[in-house]
Motif scaffolding. Structure first.
Motif, PDB file in Angstrom:
ATOM      1  N   VAL A 140       3.649  -0.096   3.409  1.00 27.87           N
ATOM      2  CA  VAL A 140       2.837   0.756   4.294  1.00 27.87           C
ATOM      3  C   VAL A 140       1.636   1.296   3.527  1.00 27.87           C
ATOM      4  N   ASP A 141       1.865   1.759   2.297  1.00 29.13           N
ATOM      5  CA  ASP A 141       0.781   2.290   1.464  1.00 29.13           C
ATOM      6  C   ASP A 141      -0.271   1.219   1.167  1.00 29.13           C
ATOM      7  N   THR A 159       3.031   1.282  10.577  1.00 25.75           N
ATOM      8  CA  THR A 159       4.166   2.161  10.336  1.00 25.75           C
ATOM      9  C   THR A 159       5.262   1.390   9.602  1.00 25.75           C
ATOM     10  N   LYS A 160       6.262   2.111   9.171  1.00 22.13           N
ATOM     11  CA  LYS A 160       7.402   1.475   8.509  1.00 22.13           C
ATOM     12  C   LYS A 160       8.104   0.506   9.475  1.00 22.13           C
ATOM     13  N   LYS A 205      -2.376   0.595   4.134  1.00 17.03           N
ATOM     14  CA  LYS A 205      -3.284   1.732   4.314  1.00 17.03           C
ATOM     15  C   LYS A 205      -4.473   1.629   3.362  1.00 17.03           C
ATOM     16  N   THR A 242       8.873  -2.047  -1.805  1.00 20.40           N
ATOM     17  CA  THR A 242       9.689  -1.361  -0.807  1.00 20.40           C
ATOM     18  C   THR A 242       8.883  -1.272   0.484  1.00 20.40           C
ATOM     19  N   ASP A 243       9.552  -0.859   1.569  1.00 12.60           N
ATOM     20  CA  ASP A 243       8.859  -0.693   2.847  1.00 12.60           C
ATOM     21  C   ASP A 243       7.741   0.341   2.740  1.00 12.60           C
ATOM     22  N   THR A 244       8.015   1.421   2.041  1.00 10.63           N
ATOM     23  CA  THR A 244       7.024   2.490   1.875  1.00 10.63           C
ATOM     24  C   THR A 244       5.810   1.986   1.097  1.00 10.63           C
ATOM     25  N   GLU A 245       6.057   1.203   0.053  1.00  8.69           N
ATOM     26  CA  GLU A 245       4.937   0.633  -0.709  1.00  8.69           C
ATOM     27  C   GLU A 245       4.116  -0.315   0.162  1.00  8.69           C
ATOM     28  N   TYR A 301      -4.235  -1.263  -4.896  1.00  4.75           N
ATOM     29  CA  TYR A 301      -2.948  -0.735  -5.360  1.00  4.75           C
ATOM     30  C   TYR A 301      -2.705  -1.093  -6.824  1.00  4.75           C
TER      31      TYR A 301
END
Length: 165
Positions: free
Chosen positions: A22-23, A33-34, A26, A17-20, A71
């Motif tokens: 970004v993570d 950012t997203k 990081k 996903t987009d959030t994953e 990750y």
């Protein structure tokens, strides 16, 4: 094939996903950012759309791959008396980006050479264990062989077939 294509194919193959995303960036030491991720994953078909796409540099791709290792496998603690590795020390060139992609995907997904050959076989590419070994060697080694876009593209295709069905 540019780094944006590699990133798009990786995201599709591993279903992030987009959030994953970004993570993962990081974890690799890049702050995105997203919205940046969406711009990185925008596929451009003509020059007018190039302005809407954020180019993925070799450093960004390397950061993503390093983050993917953390990750998937967790952060590695240095052994007593050992200095922590410097992730910025490995310079990614345009010629070696595919080699590094394959090496880091092998580490991140804990793949064996046989697994990688099977993934390539799913995409319709048959190479020997020796050829794969040459691609995975460190640049400068006498048996090092640059990985062509064809192999990287088919590896990512095989990865998608393996993980997405």
């Amino acid at each position: 094939m540019n780094n944006n294509d590699r990133l798009i194919r990786l995201r599709y193959a591993l279903n992030f996903t987009d959030t994953e995303m970004v993570d993962i960036f990081k974890l690799g030491g890049s702050e995105v950012t997203k919205e940046d991720v969406l711009l990185l994953l925008t596929k451009s078909n003509d020059e007018a759309e190039d302005e809407l796409q954020l180019p993925c540099t070799n450093r960004m791709l390397d950061s993503f791959l390093n983050g993917l290792i953390v990750y998937k496998r967790g952060k590695q603690e240095p052994k007593p008396g050992q200095q922590p590795p410097n992730p910025a020390s490995a310079a990614v060139t345009n010629e070696s980006v595919n080699n590094i992609l394959l090496k880091k995907m092998k580490i991140a997904l804990a793949l064996t050479s046989e697994d990688m050959l099977a993934i390539l076989e799913k995409a319709g590419v048959s190479i020997s264990k020796g050829e794969l070994s040459a691609v995975l060697r460190k640049e400068g080694h006498k048996n090092y062989k640059p990985c062509l876009d064809r192999y990287a593209r088919n590896f990512l295709k095989g990865l998608a077939l393996t993980y997405r069905g």
